[in-house]
Write an enzyme that holds these catalytic residues in place. Structure first.
Site, short mmCIF file in Angstrom:
data_model
loop_
_atom_site.label_atom_id
_atom_site.label_comp_id
_atom_site.label_asym_id
_atom_site.label_seq_id
_atom_site.Cartn_x
_atom_site.Cartn_y
_atom_site.Cartn_z
N LYS A 129 47.79 27.80 42.75
CA LYS A 129 47.62 29.09 42.08
C LYS A 129 48.97 29.81 41.95
O LYS A 129 49.32 30.33 40.89
CB LYS A 129 46.66 29.94 42.92
CG LYS A 129 45.99 31.03 42.18
CD LYS A 129 44.97 31.74 43.05
CE LYS A 129 43.56 31.40 42.68
NZ LYS A 129 42.55 32.27 43.25
N THR B 189 35.08 37.12 50.40
CA THR B 189 34.08 37.31 51.46
C THR B 189 32.75 36.74 50.95
O THR B 189 31.81 37.49 50.71
CB THR B 189 33.92 38.80 51.83
OG1 THR B 189 33.78 39.57 50.61
CG2 THR B 189 35.10 39.33 52.61
N THR C 10 35.41 43.27 50.08
CA THR C 10 34.12 43.91 50.36
C THR C 10 33.61 43.36 51.69
O THR C 10 33.37 42.15 51.82
CB THR C 10 33.11 43.57 49.23
OG1 THR C 10 33.67 44.02 47.99
CG2 THR C 10 31.77 44.23 49.47
N GLU D 29 37.03 48.04 46.29
CA GLU D 29 37.39 47.93 44.87
C GLU D 29 36.13 47.89 44.01
O GLU D 29 35.18 47.21 44.35
CB GLU D 29 38.24 46.66 44.67
CG GLU D 29 38.69 46.44 43.26
CD GLU D 29 39.35 47.67 42.65
OE1 GLU D 29 40.31 48.20 43.24
OE2 GLU D 29 38.88 48.14 41.60
N LEU E 50 36.28 47.35 40.47
CA LEU E 50 36.52 46.76 39.14
C LEU E 50 35.43 45.74 38.81
O LEU E 50 34.80 45.16 39.70
CB LEU E 50 37.90 46.11 39.07
CG LEU E 50 38.26 44.93 39.98
CD1 LEU E 50 37.63 43.62 39.52
CD2 LEU E 50 39.76 44.78 40.04
N GLY F 107 17.82 40.50 31.30
CA GLY F 107 18.46 39.20 31.06
C GLY F 107 17.90 38.12 31.97
O GLY F 107 16.78 38.24 32.48
N GLY G 58 24.05 37.92 38.43
CA GLY G 58 24.80 36.88 39.12
C GLY G 58 26.24 37.30 39.32
O GLY G 58 26.55 38.50 39.32
N CYS H 253 29.76 39.02 43.05
CA CYS H 253 29.56 40.24 43.85
C CYS H 253 28.10 40.59 44.09
O CYS H 253 27.66 40.63 45.23
CB CYS H 253 30.28 41.41 43.18
SG CYS H 253 32.06 41.25 43.27
N LYS I 109 25.91 38.22 46.41
CA LYS I 109 26.34 38.11 47.81
C LYS I 109 26.33 39.48 48.50
O LYS I 109 26.04 39.58 49.68
CB LYS I 109 27.72 37.44 47.90
CG LYS I 109 28.90 38.35 47.66
CD LYS I 109 30.20 37.70 48.07
CE LYS I 109 31.40 38.54 47.67
NZ LYS I 109 31.52 39.85 48.32
N1 LIG Z 1 35.61 39.66 41.76
C1 LIG Z 1 35.23 40.90 41.61
O1 LIG Z 1 34.82 41.32 40.53
C2 LIG Z 1 35.29 41.86 42.77
C3 LIG Z 1 35.16 43.24 42.53
C4 LIG Z 1 35.25 44.11 43.60
C5 LIG Z 1 35.42 43.61 44.89
N2 LIG Z 1 35.52 42.27 45.09
C6 LIG Z 1 35.74 41.80 46.45
O2 LIG Z 1 37.12 41.49 46.59
C7 LIG Z 1 37.31 40.37 47.45
C8 LIG Z 1 38.09 39.29 46.71
O3 LIG Z 1 37.31 38.87 45.61
P1 LIG Z 1 37.91 37.92 44.47
O4 LIG Z 1 36.84 37.76 43.47
O5 LIG Z 1 39.23 38.42 44.07
O6 LIG Z 1 38.09 36.57 45.31
P2 LIG Z 1 38.82 35.23 44.85
O7 LIG Z 1 38.08 34.14 45.50
O8 LIG Z 1 38.99 35.22 43.37
O9 LIG Z 1 40.28 35.35 45.49
C9 LIG Z 1 40.52 35.32 46.85
C10 LIG Z 1 41.88 34.65 47.05
O10 LIG Z 1 42.27 34.80 48.40
C11 LIG Z 1 42.99 33.64 48.77
N3 LIG Z 1 43.06 33.58 50.23
C12 LIG Z 1 42.07 33.41 51.12
N4 LIG Z 1 42.55 33.48 52.37
C13 LIG Z 1 43.87 33.71 52.28
C14 LIG Z 1 44.91 33.90 53.22
N5 LIG Z 1 44.68 33.88 54.54
N6 LIG Z 1 46.16 34.09 52.77
C15 LIG Z 1 46.42 34.13 51.47
N7 LIG Z 1 45.47 33.98 50.53
C16 LIG Z 1 44.21 33.77 50.92
C17 LIG Z 1 42.23 32.51 48.11
O11 LIG Z 1 43.01 31.34 47.97
C18 LIG Z 1 41.87 33.14 46.76
O12 LIG Z 1 42.85 32.84 45.79
C19 LIG Z 1 35.90 39.95 47.88
O13 LIG Z 1 35.60 40.56 49.10
C20 LIG Z 1 35.01 40.50 46.79
O14 LIG Z 1 33.71 40.76 47.22
C21 LIG Z 1 35.48 41.38 44.06
#
Ligand SMILES: NC(=O)c1ccc[n+]([C@@H]2O[C@H](COP(=O)([O-])OP(=O)(O)OC[C@H]3O[C@@H](n4cnc5c(N)ncnc54)[C@H](O)[C@@H]3O)[C@@H](O)[C@H]2O)c1
Length: 506
Positions: A32, A83, A121, A151, A153, A290, A294, A297, A300
């Site tokens: 990545k 998470t 989260t 967050e 978004l 719909g 899914g 977020c 889970k």
């Molecule tokens: N995706 C969303 O729309 C969204 C919105 C709000 C909140 N969240 C929350 O934000 C958090 C992240 O979500 P996401 O969708 O961005 O996850 P994601 O899986 O897209 O990204 C997480 C990243 O963290 C990296 N990672 C894990 N452990 C690591 C470490 N020890 N050191 C460095 N990198 C590490 C992984 O390789 C991965 O690239 C979650 O808790 C999620 O619930 C997500």
């Protein structure tokens, strides 16, 4: 920024752009980081590529796999790692957060002050645990504080959402909480200045410093639109995120239940949700019926909230019902598509060998994410029923789909290919391309491609009236099915010699 996923990468790029601070996005996934260093986006998110490029060029944003070094240079460290649901019990899997917290602790600079911000989260009590883990791993005398900054978004509009939030929530440990660092003697000076300067020694106030650093970071974003920055305690901040997502999931499940009622009552769900959505107390967002909700977020987070509530002996029955309702819905939509493929002969054996064209595999449009996508669930069910599935999605990674579904389905490159030879063409994601391509093809174009004239629109991309008199049977959500005229469909069925080819159209 620890974790360079949907949240970390968007947040990092937006802070660099809006607050003009130096950001390093760290990830343990080497591929990545290498892709980002080559200027390639590891995810699809509108506006993100340009934003990243601009800030890299300006020298404000860079990428690294070196967590210790990045943390040592940072004043503020965000934890934005995944998470996911823990296998088996639905609890949030906090192993990535805890591993990040330990690594941050080991890397804290000393002397100096580092603010650790939990953006992932996480269940109530996690910030406290992160604080313990950082403290346990930190060198003596390292000064830090841990705050919670959930967050909100949404994927597909992530950059816009981050830059124009409706509120910013920052959970700071309450004053009853002992300081995360050695206690300093209360001083007399100018706290605003001294709070930001840990070298001022005895007058340093870590919580005040945390509040000010966060206000400074979010200032340029919040000030422009007078966005409220809500300072709460950490438990409140952690709960706010889950409560918000559970409420959104509840709205979607509610719209889906009313849609089922509309179908049999001769009503159109869009008329009903439009009218109730105009009520300011309800609001129009998240009322689109719909195939079930899914994504990474809502599923889970509802599961995690249900678990948290059970552990506190205050079960959230409403949330538990929403989770059950959503699982049942995805299965029911799969069954409806299968039935549509065999012209509603209530015999699932007939589904074997039927060809089902699928449009859309991501959990919603404008993202490449298939995590917990209803489309993936539905396709899996259809394959289990023996259907042959040919699927097209404009953004999805074929490698990820193969990981989720194996080699059981055919992945194709266009709407035309998905429709070719299909007994039913089902729209599972609301990509505008599907509407446009099908409109350009028109009923005659689709008819030439498909084996049967049957559409299943699980996203209500069209209105039934658009297919009136077209010879197509048009199934949608929360609206009575529009059946093809008997003459046209019997003619088509006569060409079909496979078992179950006698179609019953009302
Ligand atoms: N995706 C969303 O729309 C969204 C919105 C709000 C909140 N969240 C929350 O934000 C958090 C992240 O979500 P996401 O969708 O961005 O996850 P994601 O899986 O897209 O990204 C997480 C990243 O963290 C990296 N990672 C894990 N452990 C690591 C470490 N020890 N050191 C460095 N990198 C590490 C992984 O390789 C991965 O690239 C979650 O808790 C999620 O619930 C997500």
């Amino acid at each position: 920024m620890i974790g360079t996923g949907y949240v970390g990468l968007v947040s990092g790029a937006c802070f660099a752009d809006a607050a003009h601070c130096q950001v390093v996005c760290v990830d343990s996934n080497v591929g990545k980081i290498e892709a980002l260093e080559r200027g390639e986006m590891p995810i699809y998110e509108p506006e993100l590529g340009e934003l990243v490029q601009r800030n890299v060029a300006a020298g404000r944003l860079r990428f690294s796999t070196d967590l210790p070094n990045s943390v040592q240079q940072a004043q503020v460290v965000f934890i934005a790692v995944g998470t996911p649901s823990r296998r088996g019990d639905g609890h949030a899997d906090l192993s990535y957060v805890f591993r990040a917290a330990e690594a941050i602790g080991r890397s804290l600079r000393s002397p100096g002050f580092t603010l650790v911000v939990n953006k992932s989260t996480v269940p109530v009590g996690t910030a406290r645990r992160v604080r313990e883990l950082v403290a346990r791993n930190a060198a003596p005398g390292a000064r830090f504080e841990v705050v919670s900054n959930p967050e909100f978004l949404r994927q597909g509009t992530a950059v816009r959402d981050f830059m124009h939030p409706e509120r910013v929530v920052i959970g700071v440990p309450s004053d009853r909480e002992p300081a995360a660092v050695a206690q300093f003697a209360p001083g007399d000076g100018d706290h605003a200045h001294r709070a930001l300067d840990p070298d001022q020694g005895s007058h340093f106030d870590a919580k005040e410093c945390a509040r000010m650093l966060m206000a400074k970071l979010y200032g340029p974003i919040a000030r422009a639109k007078q966005v409220p920055i809500l300072f709460t305690n950490v438990e409140e901040a952690e709960l706010i995120k889950y409560a918000a997502n559970a409420f959104l999931a509840m709205k979607l499940e509610f719209a889906n239940e009313i849609a089922d009622l509309c179908e049999v009552a001769g009503a159109d769900i869009s008329a009903v949700t439009h009218a109730i959505g105009l009520d300011g107390r309800i609001g129009a967002d998240y009322l689109q019926a719909g195939p079930g909700f899914g994504g990474s977020c809502l599923p889970k987070d509802t599961r995690a909230l249900a678990r948290i509530a059970q552990e506190f002996w205050r079960p959230c029955r409403l949330v538990e019902t929403v989770i059950e309702g959503n699982e049942a819905r995805k299965r029911r939509i799969a069954q409806r598509i299968a039935l549509a493929a065999v012209a509603e002969r209530a015999d699932m054996n007939q589904v074997y060998g039927r060809c089902i064209g699928i449009l859309g595999l991501t959990f919603k449009a404008h993202t490449d994410d298939i995590r917990d996508s209803p489309a993936i669930f539905i396709v899996r069910e259809l394959v289990e029923l023996g259907a042959r599935v040919r699927a097209y999605d404009p953004r999805v990674s074929h490698r990820e789909v193969r990981q989720a579904l194996g080699d059981e389905i055919e992945l194709v490159q266009s709407v035309h290919e998905a429709a070719a030879g299909a007994d039913v063409l089902a729209v599972l994601t609301e990509w505008p391309e599907f509407r446009e391509t099908c409109a350009a093809l028109g009923p005659q174009g689709l008819d030439k491609l498909m084996r049967q004239r049957v559409l299943f629109d699980a996203r209500n991309l069209w209105r039934p009236v658009d297919w009136q008199g077209s010879g197509f049977t048009y199934h949608s959500i929360g609206r009575p099915t529009l059946y093809a005229t008997a003459d046209e469909t019997v003619e088509k069925a006569a060409l079909d010699t496979s078992p179950g080819a006698v179609h019953r159209f009302r």
